[in-house]
Design a protein around this motif. Structure first.
Motif, PDB file in Angstrom:
ATOM      1  N   THR A 159       0.842  -1.208   0.000  1.00  0.00           N
ATOM      2  CA  THR A 159       0.000   0.000   0.000  1.00  0.00           C
ATOM      3  C   THR A 159       0.869   1.248   0.000  1.00  0.00           C
ATOM      4  N   ARG A 171       3.004  12.919  15.369  1.00  0.00           N
ATOM      5  CA  ARG A 171       1.603  12.471  15.320  1.00  0.00           C
ATOM      6  C   ARG A 171       0.985  12.507  16.710  1.00  0.00           C
ATOM      7  N   ASN A 229      -3.892   8.705  18.268  1.00  0.00           N
ATOM      8  CA  ASN A 229      -4.201   8.135  16.961  1.00  0.00           C
ATOM      9  C   ASN A 229      -3.530   6.766  16.855  1.00  0.00           C
ATOM     10  N   HIS A 278       1.290  -5.038  12.324  1.00  0.00           N
ATOM     11  CA  HIS A 278       1.520  -5.831  11.110  1.00  0.00           C
ATOM     12  C   HIS A 278       2.086  -7.195  11.495  1.00  0.00           C
ATOM     13  N   THR A 337      -9.487  -1.624  21.411  1.00  0.00           N
ATOM     14  CA  THR A 337      -9.488  -2.413  20.171  1.00  0.00           C
ATOM     15  C   THR A 337      -8.113  -2.291  19.522  1.00  0.00           C
ATOM     16  N   ARG A 355      -2.983  -6.013  10.438  1.00  0.00           N
ATOM     17  CA  ARG A 355      -2.875  -6.202   8.987  1.00  0.00           C
ATOM     18  C   ARG A 355      -1.782  -7.217   8.675  1.00  0.00           C
ATOM     19  N   SER A 414       1.705   4.986   8.419  1.00  0.00           N
ATOM     20  CA  SER A 414       2.378   5.385   7.185  1.00  0.00           C
ATOM     21  C   SER A 414       3.609   6.220   7.554  1.00  0.00           C
ATOM     22  N   SER A 448      -4.305   0.892   3.337  1.00  0.00           N
ATOM     23  CA  SER A 448      -5.224  -0.249   3.361  1.00  0.00           C
ATOM     24  C   SER A 448      -6.668   0.155   3.690  1.00  0.00           C
ATOM     25  N   ILE A 458      -9.844  -0.263   5.898  1.00  0.00           N
ATOM     26  CA  ILE A 458      -9.995  -0.659   7.308  1.00  0.00           C
ATOM     27  C   ILE A 458     -11.444  -1.049   7.592  1.00  0.00           C
ATOM     28  N   ARG A 490     -12.166   3.100   6.628  1.00  0.00           N
ATOM     29  CA  ARG A 490     -11.341   3.810   5.638  1.00  0.00           C
ATOM     30  C   ARG A 490     -11.384   2.998   4.348  1.00  0.00           C
ATOM     31  N   GLY A 533      -7.694   8.551  13.166  1.00  0.00           N
ATOM     32  CA  GLY A 533      -6.832   9.198  12.165  1.00  0.00           C
ATOM     33  C   GLY A 533      -7.618   9.935  11.099  1.00  0.00           C
TER      34      GLY A 533
HETATM   35  O1  TXA Z   1      -1.829   0.581   4.379  1.00  0.00           O
HETATM   36  C1  TXA Z   1      -1.765   0.894   5.567  1.00  0.00           C
HETATM   37  O2  TXA Z   1      -2.684   0.674   6.363  1.00  0.00           O
HETATM   38  C2  TXA Z   1      -0.464   1.570   6.044  1.00  0.00           C
HETATM   39  C3  TXA Z   1       0.678   0.547   5.896  1.00  0.00           C
HETATM   40  C4  TXA Z   1       1.962   1.020   6.483  1.00  0.00           C
HETATM   41  O3  TXA Z   1       0.277  -0.674   6.448  1.00  0.00           O
HETATM   42  N1  TXA Z   1      -0.604   2.042   7.374  1.00  0.00           N
HETATM   43  C5  TXA Z   1      -1.349   3.129   7.690  1.00  0.00           C
HETATM   44  O4  TXA Z   1      -1.310   3.485   9.020  1.00  0.00           O
HETATM   45  O5  TXA Z   1      -1.992   3.738   6.875  1.00  0.00           O
HETATM   46  P1  TXA Z   1      -1.815   4.906   9.565  1.00  0.00           P
HETATM   47  O6  TXA Z   1      -1.409   4.915  10.995  1.00  0.00           O
HETATM   48  O7  TXA Z   1      -1.282   5.979   8.718  1.00  0.00           O
HETATM   49  O8  TXA Z   1      -3.349   4.818   9.476  1.00  0.00           O
HETATM   50  C6  TXA Z   1      -4.036   3.952  10.369  1.00  0.00           C
HETATM   51  C7  TXA Z   1      -5.457   4.365  10.536  1.00  0.00           C
HETATM   52  C8  TXA Z   1      -5.620   5.655  11.314  1.00  0.00           C
HETATM   53  O9  TXA Z   1      -6.672   6.409  10.738  1.00  0.00           O
HETATM   54  C9  TXA Z   1      -6.029   5.147  12.695  1.00  0.00           C
HETATM   55  O10 TXA Z   1      -6.798   6.083  13.389  1.00  0.00           O
HETATM   56  C10 TXA Z   1      -6.808   3.898  12.349  1.00  0.00           C
HETATM   57  O11 TXA Z   1      -6.095   3.330  11.287  1.00  0.00           O
HETATM   58  N2  TXA Z   1      -6.811   2.905  13.451  1.00  0.00           N
HETATM   59  C11 TXA Z   1      -5.767   2.211  13.945  1.00  0.00           C
HETATM   60  N3  TXA Z   1      -6.142   1.458  14.993  1.00  0.00           N
HETATM   61  C12 TXA Z   1      -7.477   1.659  15.149  1.00  0.00           C
HETATM   62  C13 TXA Z   1      -8.461   1.186  16.078  1.00  0.00           C
HETATM   63  N4  TXA Z   1      -8.159   0.326  17.037  1.00  0.00           N
HETATM   64  N5  TXA Z   1      -9.737   1.646  15.941  1.00  0.00           N
HETATM   65  C14 TXA Z   1     -10.067   2.515  14.953  1.00  0.00           C
HETATM   66  N6  TXA Z   1      -9.170   3.007  14.057  1.00  0.00           N
HETATM   67  C15 TXA Z   1      -7.901   2.590  14.158  1.00  0.00           C
END
Ligand code: TXA
Ligand code: MG
Length: 348
Positions: free
Chosen positions: A36, A59, A63, A68, A118, A122, A144, A182, A184, A196, A232
């Motif tokens: 991704t 950050r 958030n 992984h 929670t 991935r 990211s 990715s 979500i 997402r 996020g």
């Molecule tokens: O493709 C991807 O998902 C990339 C690659 C590196 O794997 N990672 C990524 O991570 O985009 P980040 O941190 O930029 O975005 C993660 C999103 C954020 O919007 C965060 O709030 C949400 O996932 N998130 C993470 N854990 C969560 C949870 N327990 N409940 C709700 N949202 C969550």
């Protein structure tokens, strides 16, 4: 801090990922490619590593980070339960660009989940990512690998630009295939909910699950006081320094509107258009940035963040982006564009 940058390919992967794993074991941070975007990895079970990740990116620490894993078996110790719906999704889409949210087990520190009960998990497909995670022997927390608020990195050079000197290592694995983060899906409550959009589309998810809720934040700007389910999604995102404006409608109307706005613009401002291969020759902007063909949304997705970053590289002040229909991959592309534009959209 010196940032080691090493290119990885099929021939040297073991040497590179062993070195990276050594850094992770010592509590350091390593940026790595996935299919991704590039991730900024640290030990997902170590609260201190989570803290370092938040600092390097700038950050907010509420958030949460995605964990992984490099095999599906690694999921069990991280979660309280594995609902039936998630089994189907994992069968169809793992490894791949799909993140699933579960109720977390006590092993996952609250520092990693931004205080939530929670956890997002991935299982990426990219072979360098898998080799790296597997060499570390722990789940890898990775957002990211961009500075907070900037477009996600799809090349090692993007990570270098944002984070050089702030992290221990970058594994250069070339460009990322999908180019958008990715999809979500939250499985921690009764009905699966899309938080997402990404390359695993709503249509693909519905084929497997029958039905799925869509969090309001995916489609529209939230009003004051409303909260997205993925924390996020509330932050301004993907923004180049340029002011981004989306123009949406029939090709002819969009081209006419953008050219007319450019014509009326203060001559001191540098203008850009994010366009498709089919329309690129029709614009009278200082820079026309081509994401790909209308016939190939995957190409547009994979180049979008690179073009948003190019706006800064070219010192563009104002950039117009052609809107796309919000179905299939178009939903994810428009979700990122709308955030980059702060939801400034002209319908023509
Ligand atoms: O493709 C991807 O998902 C990339 C690659 C590196 O794997 N990672 C990524 O991570 O985009 P980040 O941190 O930029 O975005 C993660 C999103 C954020 O919007 C965060 O709030 C949400 O996932 N998130 C993470 N854990 C969560 C949870 N327990 N409940 C709700 N949202 C969550
Ligand atoms: Mg991000």
């Amino acid at each position: 801090m010196e940032t080691i940058i090493l290119k990885a390919d099929k021939n040297n992967i073991k040497t590179v990922t062993d070195k990276a794993a050594e850094i992770i074991k010592q509590g350091g941070l390593v940026a790595f490619p996935t299919e991704t975007v590039y991730g900024l990895g640290g030990n997902g079970l170590d609260p201190k590593a989570a803290k370092k990740i938040y600092e390097a990116k700038g950050r907010p620490s509420d958030n949460p980070l995605i964990l992984h894993i490099s095999s599906p078996e690694q999921l069990t110790p991280l979660v309280k339960e594995i609902p039936q719906s998630s089994k189907k999704l994992m069968e169809h889409f793992w490894p791949g660009p799909l993140t699933l949210i579960f109720k977390k087990s006590d092993r996952v520190p609250l520092e990693t989940t931004g205080g939530l009960d929670t956890v997002a998990v991935r299982f990426p497909e990219n072979y360098i990512a898998r080799e790296f995670i597997s060499a570390c022997g722990v789940p890898i927390a990775a957002p990211s690998a961009n500075s907070s608020g900037r477009p996600s990195p799809t090349r090692a050079s993007h990570v270098e630009f944002d984070l050089k000197g702030k992290i221990d290592m970058i594994i250069d694995g070339g460009h990322c295939e999908f180019g958008l983060e990715s999809t979500i899906v939250d499985l921690s409550s009764d009905k699966p909910c899309l938080l997402r959009p990404g390359s695993i589309t709503v249509e693909m998810l519905k084929d497997v699950l029958g039905d799925i809720d869509i969090d309001k934040a995916v489609l529209t700007k939230l009003e004051n006081g409303e909260r997205p389910k993925a924390p996020g999604m509330k932050y301004t995102h993907y923004s180049p320094s340029a002011n981004v404006i989306i123009v949406r409608g029939s090709d002819e109307n969009v081209i006419a509107k953008i050219n007319s706005m450019i014509a009326h613009m203060d001559k001191g401002l540098k203008t850009g258009v994010i366009a498709s291969k089919e329309t690129k020759d029709r614009y009278r902007a200082d820079e026309v940035l081509v994401t790909g063909s209308r016939q190939d949304p995957a190409e547009i997705a994979s180049n979008l963040f690179k073009m948003l970053r190019k706006c800064d590289y070219h010192n563009i002040d104002i950039v117009f982006a052609e809107g796309l229909p919000e179905n299939e991959l178009g939903l994810a592309i428009m979700n990122r564009l709308k955030k980059a534009a702060g939801y400034e959209i002209y319908d023509v």
